[in-house]
Design an enzyme around this catalytic site. Structure first.
Site, PDB file in Angstrom:
ATOM      1  N   THR A  90      39.204  37.022  29.197  1.00 34.98           N
ATOM      2  CA  THR A  90      39.304  36.142  30.361  1.00 34.98           C
ATOM      3  C   THR A  90      39.369  34.665  29.978  1.00 34.98           C
ATOM      4  O   THR A  90      38.795  34.242  28.981  1.00 34.98           O
ATOM      5  CB  THR A  90      38.107  36.361  31.327  1.00 34.98           C
ATOM      6  OG1 THR A  90      37.945  37.747  31.568  1.00 34.98           O
ATOM      7  CG2 THR A  90      38.268  35.659  32.640  1.00 34.98           C
TER       8      THR A  90
ATOM      9  N   GLY B  49      38.665  44.267  37.554  1.00 37.32           N
ATOM     10  CA  GLY B  49      37.378  43.761  37.105  1.00 37.32           C
ATOM     11  C   GLY B  49      36.795  42.730  38.047  1.00 37.32           C
ATOM     12  O   GLY B  49      37.141  42.650  39.241  1.00 37.32           O
TER      13      GLY B  49
HETATM   14  N1  GLY Z   1      35.914  39.857  32.908  1.00 34.12           N
HETATM   15  C1  GLY Z   1      37.152  40.468  32.990  1.00 34.12           C
HETATM   16  C2  GLY Z   1      37.129  41.881  33.315  1.00 34.12           C
HETATM   17  O1  GLY Z   1      36.169  42.583  33.050  1.00 34.12           O
HETATM   18  O2  GLY Z   1      38.107  42.348  33.833  1.00 34.12           O
END
Ligand code: GLY
Length: 283
Positions: free
Chosen positions: A152, A182
């Site tokens: 991310t 997510g």
């Molecule tokens: N933090 C990104 C995800 O888990 O999709």
């Protein structure tokens, strides 16, 4: 009035050979957003500008260079939020957009909705004149050859009018099931912005971030904590109560930043006085 822009390049494992490059791109993202803020631009524009730069660098798990799902395909999520209006735009499981963050912003500004997913989001993108690229064009060679370093990208900003905003963009987690979404496009999980308090952006394993509503929690801790203390308290609770793995960045109404994570590394850059500071924060 103070301005601020802080970005992160994803909690996770960042190979030493990539530290200089990820810090350079994080710094470039802050420099572009800060230039806009210094001209009186908005926090909303600044976080989009910065996030597009991070999406374009294949070293980061967002946009081009996103991790691959179990079927060998890129599926990306993104969110943008305006702390002045509480307006939100988000997209989930899109495969054909070079810059999902800009589509998220268009969802916010051109629809009555907050979140569009998959084929419907891409249909909306085409109607709005966004270029749709073949899905395989989103796959960077390094994703076929190596393991991804991080998770991310995101940015939070404060503009000279006192408005805060957040942007988040991700390829999600490597090997995920097709259709898995997510935390990143979920308000209060991947990002939250409230002019009365500040804004925060999360990174890490999304399921834990969703359980904790990590960024809503972190921003609301600003009622009683300073910026760094709020970030640390949110991540401590995230780990202890929700079994979470990741981190966050935040900015308060005065432009003070908070950086906290329980992952091994988290690249960050922010405006530090008149200079841009960058580091690969380590545990
Ligand atoms: N933090 C990104 C995800 O888990 O999709």
């Amino acid at each position: 009035m103070a301005i601020q822009l802080i970005v992160h390049g994803g909690a996770g494992l960042v190979a030493g050979e990539h530290h200089a490059a990820v810090m350079a791109t994080c710094s470039a993202a802050v420099a572009s957003g800060i230039a806009h803020l210094r001209e009186g631009g908005t926090a909303l524009n600044a976080v989009e500008i910065a996030t597009r730069i991070l999406e374009d660098d294949p070293l980061f798990n967002a946009g081009y260079g996103s991790v691959l799902n179990r079927d060998g395909k890129v599926e990306m999520d993104a969110l943008i939020m305006d702390g002045r209006t509480f307006q939100i735009g988000a997209v989930a499981a899109v495969s054909r957009l070079k810059n999902p963050i800009s589509l998220a912003r268009r969802v916010m500004e051109a629809t009555p909705h907050h979140l569009l997913a998959a084929g419907g989001a891409e249909q909306f993108a085409a109607e709005q004149g966004f270029e749709l690229v073949p899905p395989e064009h989103m796959i960077a060679p390094r994703q076929l050859a190596t393991k991804s370093d991080g998770d991310t990208v995101g940015a939070v900003a404060l503009d000279s009018a006192g408005n805060v905003a957040v942007a988040v963009s991700t390829g999600g987690v490597r090997g995920k099931l097709a259709g898995r979404v997510g935390d990143s496009p979920i308000p209060g999980a991947g990002g939250w912005a409230d002019n009365a308090l500040g804004a925060a952006c999360a990174t890490g394993v999304g399921e834990g971030i969703m359980r904790a509503l990590l960024t809503f929690r972190a921003v609301n801790l600003l009622e009683t904590h300073g910026a760094q203390a709020a970030a640390e308290a949110a991540v401590a609770l995230f780990e202890q109560k929700f079994g979470g793995d990741g981190g966050l960045i935040l900015v308060d109404r005065e432009g003070k930043v908070g950086i906290a994570h329980n992952s091994p590394f988290m690249p960050v850059a922010w405006l530090n006085g008149d200079q841009i500071s960058a580091q690969v924060a380590q545990k």
